[in-house]
Motif scaffolding. Structure first.
Motif, PDB file in Angstrom:
ATOM      1  N   VAL A 109      10.388   4.009   3.789  1.00 19.29           N
ATOM      2  CA  VAL A 109      10.126   5.299   3.143  1.00 19.29           C
ATOM      3  C   VAL A 109       9.264   5.104   1.898  1.00 19.29           C
ATOM      4  CG1 VAL A 109      11.202   7.204   1.902  1.00 19.29           C
ATOM      5  CG2 VAL A 109      12.176   6.429   4.068  1.00 19.29           C
ATOM      6  N   LEU A 110       9.545   4.067   1.137  1.00 18.44           N
ATOM      7  CA  LEU A 110       8.759   3.795  -0.066  1.00 18.44           C
ATOM      8  C   LEU A 110       7.303   3.489   0.282  1.00 18.44           C
ATOM      9  CD1 LEU A 110      11.279   1.560  -2.073  1.00 18.44           C
ATOM     10  CD2 LEU A 110      10.658   3.938  -2.550  1.00 18.44           C
ATOM     11  N   TYR A 111       7.115   2.631   1.291  1.00 20.32           N
ATOM     12  CA  TYR A 111       5.736   2.264   1.627  1.00 20.32           C
ATOM     13  C   TYR A 111       4.996   3.428   2.281  1.00 20.32           C
ATOM     14  CZ  TYR A 111       1.872  -0.885   2.444  1.00 20.32           C
ATOM     15  OH  TYR A 111       0.633  -1.491   2.388  1.00 20.32           O
ATOM     16  N   LEU A 112       5.704   4.220   3.075  1.00 23.04           N
ATOM     17  CA  LEU A 112       5.079   5.400   3.670  1.00 23.04           C
ATOM     18  C   LEU A 112       4.660   6.380   2.586  1.00 23.04           C
ATOM     19  CD1 LEU A 112       4.320   7.136   6.144  1.00 23.04           C
ATOM     20  CD2 LEU A 112       6.666   8.013   6.117  1.00 23.04           C
ATOM     21  N   SER A 113       5.484   6.514   1.556  1.00 21.41           N
ATOM     22  CA  SER A 113       5.158   7.418   0.443  1.00 21.41           C
ATOM     23  C   SER A 113       3.877   6.981  -0.254  1.00 21.41           C
ATOM     24  CB  SER A 113       6.309   7.455  -0.559  1.00 21.41           C
ATOM     25  OG  SER A 113       7.486   7.971   0.037  1.00 21.41           O
ATOM     26  N   LEU A 114       3.705   5.674  -0.431  1.00 24.73           N
ATOM     27  CA  LEU A 114       2.489   5.148  -1.056  1.00 24.73           C
ATOM     28  C   LEU A 114       1.302   5.245  -0.107  1.00 24.73           C
ATOM     29  CD1 LEU A 114       4.168   2.003  -2.628  1.00 24.73           C
ATOM     30  CD2 LEU A 114       3.297   3.973  -3.898  1.00 24.73           C
ATOM     31  N   TYR A 115       1.562   4.997   1.162  1.00 17.38           N
ATOM     32  CA  TYR A 115       0.506   5.067   2.177  1.00 17.38           C
ATOM     33  C   TYR A 115      -0.111   6.459   2.244  1.00 17.38           C
ATOM     34  CZ  TYR A 115      -1.475   5.154   6.925  1.00 17.38           C
ATOM     35  OH  TYR A 115      -2.297   5.314   8.013  1.00 17.38           O
ATOM     36  N   GLN A 116       0.702   7.471   2.065  1.00 22.59           N
ATOM     37  CA  GLN A 116       0.223   8.844   2.175  1.00 22.59           C
ATOM     38  C   GLN A 116      -0.833   9.188   1.132  1.00 22.59           C
ATOM     39  OE1 GLN A 116       0.824  10.026   5.000  1.00 22.59           O
ATOM     40  NE2 GLN A 116       2.488  11.478   4.905  1.00 22.59           N
ATOM     41  N   VAL A 117      -0.754   8.562  -0.020  1.00 19.50           N
ATOM     42  CA  VAL A 117      -1.734   8.858  -1.074  1.00 19.50           C
ATOM     43  C   VAL A 117      -2.702   7.693  -1.281  1.00 19.50           C
ATOM     44  CG1 VAL A 117      -0.133  10.387  -2.256  1.00 19.50           C
ATOM     45  CG2 VAL A 117      -0.240   7.981  -2.924  1.00 19.50           C
ATOM     46  N   GLY A 118      -2.550   6.643  -0.471  1.00 16.56           N
ATOM     47  CA  GLY A 118      -3.375   5.452  -0.653  1.00 16.56           C
ATOM     48  C   GLY A 118      -4.815   5.603  -0.252  1.00 16.56           C
ATOM     49  N   GLN A 119      -5.096   6.621   0.570  1.00 16.83           N
ATOM     50  CA  GLN A 119      -6.459   6.896   1.016  1.00 16.83           C
ATOM     51  C   GLN A 119      -7.080   5.648   1.658  1.00 16.83           C
ATOM     52  OE1 GLN A 119      -8.358   9.622  -2.140  1.00 16.83           O
ATOM     53  NE2 GLN A 119      -6.582   8.794  -3.221  1.00 16.83           N
ATOM     54  N   VAL A 120      -8.348   5.414   1.479  1.00 20.02           N
ATOM     55  CA  VAL A 120      -9.018   4.353   2.247  1.00 20.02           C
ATOM     56  C   VAL A 120      -8.490   2.959   1.918  1.00 20.02           C
ATOM     57  CG1 VAL A 120     -11.131   5.686   2.550  1.00 20.02           C
ATOM     58  CG2 VAL A 120     -10.891   4.202   0.561  1.00 20.02           C
ATOM     59  N   PHE A 121      -7.884   2.789   0.759  1.00 21.39           N
ATOM     60  CA  PHE A 121      -7.422   1.460   0.380  1.00 21.39           C
ATOM     61  C   PHE A 121      -6.131   1.068   1.094  1.00 21.39           C
ATOM     62  CE2 PHE A 121      -9.798   2.901  -3.447  1.00 21.39           C
ATOM     63  CZ  PHE A 121     -10.854   2.005  -3.323  1.00 21.39           C
ATOM     64  N   LEU A 122      -5.458   2.000   1.734  1.00 21.22           N
ATOM     65  CA  LEU A 122      -4.249   1.685   2.496  1.00 21.22           C
ATOM     66  C   LEU A 122      -4.383   2.108   3.953  1.00 21.22           C
ATOM     67  CD1 LEU A 122      -1.284   2.547   0.076  1.00 21.22           C
ATOM     68  CD2 LEU A 122      -2.296   0.331   0.591  1.00 21.22           C
ATOM     69  N   TYR A 123      -5.621   2.233   4.417  1.00 20.16           N
ATOM     70  CA  TYR A 123      -5.843   2.654   5.797  1.00 20.16           C
ATOM     71  C   TYR A 123      -6.294   1.488   6.670  1.00 20.16           C
ATOM     72  CZ  TYR A 123      -5.424   7.581   4.479  1.00 20.16           C
ATOM     73  OH  TYR A 123      -4.962   8.798   4.034  1.00 20.16           O
ATOM     74  N   PHE A 124      -5.875   0.282   6.327  1.00 21.16           N
ATOM     75  CA  PHE A 124      -6.248  -0.874   7.119  1.00 21.16           C
ATOM     76  C   PHE A 124      -5.230  -1.108   8.238  1.00 21.16           C
ATOM     77  CE2 PHE A 124      -8.438  -1.545   3.119  1.00 21.16           C
ATOM     78  CZ  PHE A 124      -9.681  -2.005   3.533  1.00 21.16           C
ATOM     79  N   GLN A 125      -5.603  -1.980   9.163  1.00 19.87           N
ATOM     80  CA  GLN A 125      -4.719  -2.267  10.297  1.00 19.87           C
ATOM     81  C   GLN A 125      -3.372  -2.804   9.827  1.00 19.87           C
ATOM     82  OE1 GLN A 125      -5.762  -5.677  12.661  1.00 19.87           O
ATOM     83  NE2 GLN A 125      -4.914  -4.810  14.526  1.00 19.87           N
ATOM     84  N   TRP A 126      -3.381  -3.645   8.790  1.00 21.51           N
ATOM     85  CA  TRP A 126      -2.126  -4.259   8.360  1.00 21.51           C
ATOM     86  C   TRP A 126      -1.193  -3.246   7.711  1.00 21.51           C
ATOM     87  CZ3 TRP A 126      -6.796  -6.863   6.821  1.00 21.51           C
ATOM     88  CH2 TRP A 126      -7.365  -6.392   5.640  1.00 21.51           C
ATOM     89  N   ASP A 127      -1.728  -2.161   7.168  1.00 20.66           N
ATOM     90  CA  ASP A 127      -0.854  -1.141   6.582  1.00 20.66           C
ATOM     91  C   ASP A 127      -0.090  -0.383   7.668  1.00 20.66           C
ATOM     92  OD1 ASP A 127      -1.560  -1.371   3.694  1.00 20.66           O
ATOM     93  OD2 ASP A 127      -3.548  -0.869   4.449  1.00 20.66           O
ATOM     94  N   SER A 128      -0.793   0.048   8.699  1.00 20.63           N
ATOM     95  CA  SER A 128      -0.112   0.740   9.798  1.00 20.63           C
ATOM     96  C   SER A 128       0.800  -0.221  10.552  1.00 20.63           C
ATOM     97  CB  SER A 128      -1.142   1.359  10.754  1.00 20.63           C
ATOM     98  OG  SER A 128      -2.048   0.380  11.226  1.00 20.63           O
ATOM     99  N   LEU A 129       0.402  -1.499  10.624  1.00 18.92           N
ATOM    100  CA  LEU A 129       1.256  -2.494  11.278  1.00 18.92           C
ATOM    101  C   LEU A 129       2.556  -2.686  10.500  1.00 18.92           C
ATOM    102  CD1 LEU A 129       1.702  -4.676  13.442  1.00 18.92           C
ATOM    103  CD2 LEU A 129       0.461  -6.270  11.959  1.00 18.92           C
TER     104      LEU A 129
END
Length: 251
Positions: A109-129
Motif C-alpha cells: 500500500v505504501l509503495y502503491l501510494s508513492l507509485y501513483q504520484v511518481g509519474q515517469v520516474f516510477l513507471y519503469f518495469q521494476w516498479d510494476s514488478l
C-alpha cells in the motif's frame, strides 16, 4: 527450519531487502524530483477537487490524500511514507516474526501510494514488478501478528507459492522471447552484448571489464542468455528437485 519453509522465508526476506532499497533510494530523491522546486512536483498530481476522502481514494488510490489532515504537504507526506516503508521492510528483513502478510500488505500500500504520484520516474518495469511481487507476498506470507497463541499452521503453502514461480517464469521467459520477437538484427546476429555493457542504463562496476571480452565470448553469452531465459524457465515446474535447483543456479 523445515526445508519446505526455506524457499518462502528466502523469498520474503529478499523482497523485504528490495523494499528497503526501493523506499530508501526514493526518499533521498524526493526533494529533487517531487518537491516544490523539483522536476515534477507531486503536489500538482493531487489537486483537491472538493470530493470526500473515500471518493478520492476510489478515484486515485494513495495514502497521500491524508497528508493535509496530518498538516503535511505532498512532499512531506511522501517522505513520511518512505520512512515508514524503510522501518517496516527493515524489520521484515531482520526479524522473522515481522514477515507477516499484514506487514507486506502495508508495504505494498505504501509503495502503491508513492507509485501513483511518481509519474515517469516510477513507471519503469521494476516498479510494476515490485507491486505485482508485493501482492503475491501478501498471499504467501503467514498471518502471525493476529494469531499469537493459536495452533501452528503449515509453514509453507504450495498453492500460493506457485504464483511466485509463475511470476518468475513469465518474467524470464518473456524477457527472452521479446528479444527474438523484436527481430532486432543485433539479437539475431548475436552481437547485442558487444555494446550492451557501455549503453546499459545503470552500468555496474565490472561493466567496463565485460565490454573488453572478445567478440566470440560476447556471442556465446547471447546464446547462453537465450538458453537461460527461454529454455531453462520451463524447469521451474519440473517434478524433480534437482532440475529445479539447476534452473535456480542458472538464474
Amino acid at each position: 527450519m523445515a526445508e519446505a519453509a526455506r524457499p518462502r522465508a528466502l523469498f520474503l526476506a529478499g523482497l523485504a531487502a528490495v523494499y528497503v532499497a526501493a523506499f530508501g533510494s526514493l526518499y533521498v530523491q524526493i526533494p529533487g524530483l517531487y518537491g516544490r522546486e523539483g522536476i515534477l512536483p507531486a503536489r500538482k498530481v493531487l489537486r483537491l477537487s472538493g470530493k470526500g476522502l473515500w471518493e478520492q481514494l476510489r478515484d486515485f488510490p494513495t495514502l497521500l490524500w491524508l497528508s493535509p489532515r496530518l498538516g503535511l504537504d505532498t512532499e512531506q507526506g511522501m517522505e513520511l511514507l518512505c520512512l515508514v516503508g524503510i522501518l517496516a521492510s527493515f524489520g521484515a528483513l531482520v526479524c522473522d516474526s515481522m514477515r507477516d502478510c499484514l506487514v507486506f500488505a502495508l508495504l505494498r500500500v505504501l509503495y502503491l501510494s508513492l507509485y501513483q504520484v511518481g509519474q515517469v520516474f516510477l513507471y519503469f518495469q521494476w516498479d510494476s514488478l515490485l507491486l505485482e511481487t508485493g501482492f503475491l507476498a501478501v498471499l504467501v506470507a503467514p498471518l502471525r501478528l493476529l494469531r499469537r497463541g493459536s495452533p501452528s499452521w503449515r509453514p509453507h503453502d504450495p498453492v500460493t507459492f506457485w504464483g511466485v514461480r509463475w511470476l518468475l517464469f513469465r518474467l524470464m521467459f518473456a524477457s527472452g522471447v521479446v528479444k527474438l520477437s523484436s527481430r532486432c538484427p543485433t539479437w539475431w546476429g548475436l552481437t547485442a552484448l558487444t555494446y550492451h555493457y557501455e549503453t546499459q542504463c545503470i552500468p555496474t562496476p565490472v561493466a567496463w571489464f565485460a565490454h573488453q571480452l572478445p567478440v566470440w565470448f560476447q556471442k556465446l553469452s547471447v546464446v547462453a542468455t537465450y538458453v537461460i531465459e527461454v529454455a531453462v524457465p520451463v524447469l521451474f515446474f519440473a517434478p524433480l528437485r534437482r532440475l529445479r535447483l539447476f534452473a535456480f543456479y542458472c538464474q
